[in-house]
Design an enzyme around this catalytic site. Structure first.
Site: not given
Length: 215
Positions: A4, A6
């Site tokens: 991922d 953010d």
């Protein structure tokens, strides 16, 4: 490896916080702390609906709000993007080992292109953005898409996430999951290994999550 972006690789949630609270002020309102936490890890469309409901302004056009946020966050990403603790070292170790690697993010392609100036365009074999899938996290499609593009069975992939929607997406896809909560806690969940940060995370840990000896 499925990363991922953010809150996992980069400490960008603080920048999103700035943009979201500025937009709320533009609308003459204040984003609640609970509302802000509820936004984390969601697609832009879902996030704007949550934002408008929290502000008591459900009549707002999600596309207009999303365009405002996109423009502001692009400015912030160009000047204020910072690595999360341990993230760069782990990413470098994964790449040095020749492990197929994907970036799997709810952010849209224009924003990701700016982030890649920090992350490194050669850091990933595949990049899956939130505006390039039919169903965003917490739906499993983003992670299933990344595994398919990498040519690796999802059951042989480790996904690293920081948010409940991201963890739910990776689990539903069938990946092994390493959770590193950033802004919101993640409830203990079967099949999810949690760390306070990626500092000290290494290839041996990733192999252990897959139940295999390190390469």
């Amino acid at each position: 490896m499925l990363f991922d972006m953010d809150g996992t690789l980069v400490d960008s949630e603080k920048l999103w916080d700035v943009a979201l609270r500025e937009l709320a002020a533009e609308y003459g309102a204040t984003l609640s702390d609970a509302g802000r936490k509820a936004l984390i890890g969601n697609s832009m469309a879902d996030a704007m609906r949550i934002l408008h409901d929290d502000l008591g302004q459900p009549h707002r056009d999600p596309q207009v709000s999303a365009a405002w946020i996109d423009a502001r966050i692009l400015e912030l990403f160009r000047t204020g993007l910072r690595w999360r603790p341990g993230a760069l070292a782990l990413l470098r170790a994964v790449r040095a080992a020749g492990i197929p690697t994907a970036l799997v993010t709810s952010s849209g392609r224009p924003l990701v292109e700016v982030a890649l100036d920090t992350l490194g365009r050669d850091s990933f074999d595949v990049v899956v953005c939130g505006d390039e899938v039919d169903a965003a996290k917490p739906h499993p499609e983003p992670y299933l898409t990344a595994a398919r593009l990498l040519g690796v069975p999802i059951a042989r992939c480790v996904a690293i996430e920081d948010s409940p929607p991201g963890v739910a997406s990776a689990l539903a896809a069938g990946a092994a999951v390493l959770a590193v909560p950033a802004e919101v806690p993640i409830a203990p969940t079967d099949g999810v290994h949690q760390l306070d940060s990626l500092t000290g995370a290494d290839l041996e840990l990733l192999a252990a999550l897959l139940g295999a000896p390190p390469a």
